[in-house]
Write an enzyme that holds these catalytic residues in place. Structure first.
Site, PDB file in Angstrom:
ATOM      1  N   GLY A   1      94.140-111.534  34.150  1.00 10.55           N
ATOM      2  CA  GLY A   1      95.345-111.106  34.843  1.00 10.55           C
ATOM      3  C   GLY A   1      95.082-109.804  35.561  1.00 10.55           C
TER       4      GLY A   1
ATOM      5  N   GLY B   1      97.300-106.182  36.839  1.00 10.13           N
ATOM      6  CA  GLY B   1      98.578-105.487  36.835  1.00 10.13           C
ATOM      7  C   GLY B   1      98.544-104.358  37.842  1.00 10.13           C
ATOM      8  N   GLY B   2      99.526-103.498  37.731  1.00 10.48           N
ATOM      9  CA  GLY B   2      99.676-102.411  38.671  1.00 10.48           C
ATOM     10  C   GLY B   2      98.430-101.537  38.794  1.00 10.48           C
ATOM     11  CE1 TYR B   3      99.088 -97.039  39.015  1.00 13.18           C
ATOM     12  CE2 TYR B   3     100.463 -97.900  37.246  1.00 13.18           C
ATOM     13  CZ  TYR B   3     100.324 -97.149  38.398  1.00 13.18           C
ATOM     14  OH  TYR B   3     101.410 -96.528  38.939  1.00 13.18           O
ATOM     15  N   GLY B   4      95.111-102.195  37.580  1.00 16.04           N
ATOM     16  CA  GLY B   4      93.772-102.742  37.430  1.00 16.04           C
ATOM     17  C   GLY B   4      93.804-104.138  36.863  1.00 16.04           C
ATOM     18  CE  LYS B   5      90.556-107.701  40.168  1.00 16.38           C
ATOM     19  NZ  LYS B   5      89.382-108.141  40.929  1.00 16.38           N
ATOM     20  CB  VAL B   6      94.127-107.830  31.935  1.00 15.18           C
ATOM     21  CG1 VAL B   6      94.085-108.005  30.429  1.00 15.18           C
ATOM     22  CG2 VAL B   6      95.169-106.784  32.309  1.00 15.18           C
TER      23      VAL B   6
ATOM     24  CE  LYS C   1      97.276-102.228  31.745  1.00 14.21           C
ATOM     25  NZ  LYS C   1      98.600-102.187  31.105  1.00 14.21           N
TER      26      LYS C   1
ATOM     27  CG  ASP D   1     107.708-101.270  33.477  1.00 19.65           C
ATOM     28  OD1 ASP D   1     108.683-101.739  34.110  1.00 19.65           O
ATOM     29  OD2 ASP D   1     106.536-101.348  33.890  1.00 19.65           O
TER      30      ASP D   1
HETATM   31  P1  ADP Z   1     101.577-105.316  34.551  1.00 20.13           P
HETATM   32  O1  ADP Z   1     100.973-104.028  35.030  1.00 20.13           O
HETATM   33  O2  ADP Z   1     101.873-106.306  35.641  1.00 20.13           O
HETATM   34  O3  ADP Z   1     102.696-105.145  33.593  1.00 20.13           O
HETATM   35  P2  ADP Z   1      99.323-105.659  32.776  1.00 20.13           P
HETATM   36  O4  ADP Z   1      98.296-104.937  33.546  1.00 20.13           O
HETATM   37  O5  ADP Z   1      99.850-105.020  31.551  1.00 20.13           O
HETATM   38  O6  ADP Z   1     100.486-106.112  33.736  1.00 20.13           O
HETATM   39  O7  ADP Z   1      98.780-107.099  32.400  1.00 20.13           O
HETATM   40  C1  ADP Z   1      98.568-108.088  33.398  1.00 20.13           C
HETATM   41  C2  ADP Z   1      98.504-109.471  32.764  1.00 20.13           C
HETATM   42  O8  ADP Z   1      97.385-109.554  31.888  1.00 20.13           O
HETATM   43  C3  ADP Z   1      99.698-109.794  31.872  1.00 20.13           C
HETATM   44  O9  ADP Z   1     100.778-110.309  32.593  1.00 20.13           O
HETATM   45  C4  ADP Z   1      99.114-110.800  30.902  1.00 20.13           C
HETATM   46  O10 ADP Z   1      99.124-112.091  31.485  1.00 20.13           O
HETATM   47  C5  ADP Z   1      97.692-110.326  30.750  1.00 20.13           C
HETATM   48  N1  ADP Z   1      97.567-109.508  29.525  1.00 20.13           N
HETATM   49  C6  ADP Z   1      97.810-108.174  29.377  1.00 20.13           C
HETATM   50  N2  ADP Z   1      97.588-107.755  28.122  1.00 20.13           N
HETATM   51  C7  ADP Z   1      97.171-108.837  27.429  1.00 20.13           C
HETATM   52  C8  ADP Z   1      96.785-109.078  26.044  1.00 20.13           C
HETATM   53  N3  ADP Z   1      96.797-108.092  25.124  1.00 20.13           N
HETATM   54  N4  ADP Z   1      96.424-110.326  25.706  1.00 20.13           N
HETATM   55  C9  ADP Z   1      96.444-111.332  26.619  1.00 20.13           C
HETATM   56  N5  ADP Z   1      96.794-111.181  27.904  1.00 20.13           N
HETATM   57  C10 ADP Z   1      97.149-109.960  28.325  1.00 20.13           C
END
Ligand code: ADP
Length: 290
Positions: A19, A21-26, A40, A136
């Site tokens: 995934g 998000g706002g500040y990078g990849k997961v 993250k 948030d």
């Molecule tokens: P945002 O900044 O959009 O809130 P995050 O950066 O926290 O999103 O996470 C992006 C995506 O990564 C999440 O929507 C989720 O699908 C996945 N993700 C984040 N943390 C976890 C985790 N602990 N386990 C599994 N997937 C995760």
């Protein structure tokens, strides 16, 4: 406190991106002891990301609750900033509600998810000196573990609120459009009730499966219009409920849940329940209508 993980770039491959998000990849990764984790990684040179990461570490090292996502460790190496969490195999609540994850959440499961996330937030609000306001709360920040237990994630914007800073006027309102407490937006005074508002929007998503803003329309206003007519006719209510769960509970059951959601999204913070009151009411609803 957490041990800094040594060489955490060795713990995952870029191909395991799950995934962004706002500040990078997961990424999905594995520690040397075999534990599967989510990593993250801040976008290179993202200053704001760095601040939020430090904030997240500070917050998560204070909290331990089964409905809050656990931090396993972190590393700050050669300009890299990474946070390592317990892996949540069933992803974000939003994915399931949008039908993208292939997991069908029935009504009872949705009630449990609401109750679990409410307990996580109530725990934050009840922490002794000082409590934490998440700031948030949204369906992309509620993650589901292997048992579909809800865990609240993403503490990048969270704030410690000591009594002296409570109601303090902040210069920058933060949060996500569609979930943002209108009173906080107007007055810039942050209290726990802002999380209650955002949580109310998540409750509306759980019943309707709709996003907070769809085709320019706010879900809060849409449901309010229907609820105002609810006493006279049940038809409008039926139209609001996610068709995949409509036959799994009585309209009265959905009605009780929606009434609680609408109290959470009252314009005036004083009219909203506290998070622990929300927990109590959800327990009653789950017991009677789940
Ligand atoms: P945002 O900044 O959009 O809130 P995050 O950066 O926290 O999103 O996470 C992006 C995506 O990564 C999440 O929507 C989720 O699908 C996945 N993700 C984040 N943390 C976890 C985790 N602990 N386990 C599994 N997937 C995760």
């Amino acid at each position: 406190s957490y041990d800094e993980l040594k060489k955490c770039t060795n713990n995952f491959s870029e191909s395991n991106e799950i995934g962004s998000g706002g500040y990078g990849k997961v990424y999905r990764g594995m520690l040397s002891d075999g534990q599967v984790v989510a990593i993250k990684r801040a976008q290179h040179g993202s200053m704001q990301g760095g601040l939020e990461f430090k904030n997240e570490i500070e917050m998560l090292s204070r909290v331990h609750h089964k409905n809050l996502v656990g931090l396993v460790g972190f590393c700050f190496e050669q300009g890299e900033q990474m946070l390592v969490y317990e892996f949540m195999p069933n992803g974000a609540l939003r994915e399931s509600l949008s039908g993208r994850s292939g997991i069908h959440l029935d009504w009872k499961r949705r009630l449990r998810i609401a109750l679990g996330s409410a307990r996580g937030l109530a725990y934050l609000h009840e922490l002794a000196n000082p409590p934490i306001i998440h700031r948030d709360v949204k369906s992309t920040n509620i993650l589901l573990d292997e048992n579909l237990t809800a865990k609240v994630a993403d503490f990048g914007l969270s704030k410690l609120v000591s009594d002296s800073s409570k109601g303090h006027v902040s210069t920058q309102v933060k949060g996500t459009l569609g979930y943002l407490d209108p009173e906080y937006y107007m007055t810039q005074q942050l209290t726990e009730k802002s999380d209650v508002y955002s949580f109310g929007v998540v409750m509306l998503e759980l019943v309707t499966a709709k996003q907070p803003i769809e085709k320019g329309k706010y879900i809060v206003r849409e449901v309010r219009m229907v609820m105002d007519k609810y006493d006279e006719e049940h038809y409008g209510l039926r139209d609001m409920i996610d068709s995949s769960i409509i036959n799994t509970a009585s309209l009265l059951g959905f009605g009780r849940f929606l009434e609680l959601a609408m109290q959470c999204v009252e314009d005036s913070a004083a009219d909203r329940p506290t998070m622990s009151e929300v927990v109590k009411t959800l327990e009653t609803i789950l017991h009677n209508d789940g």
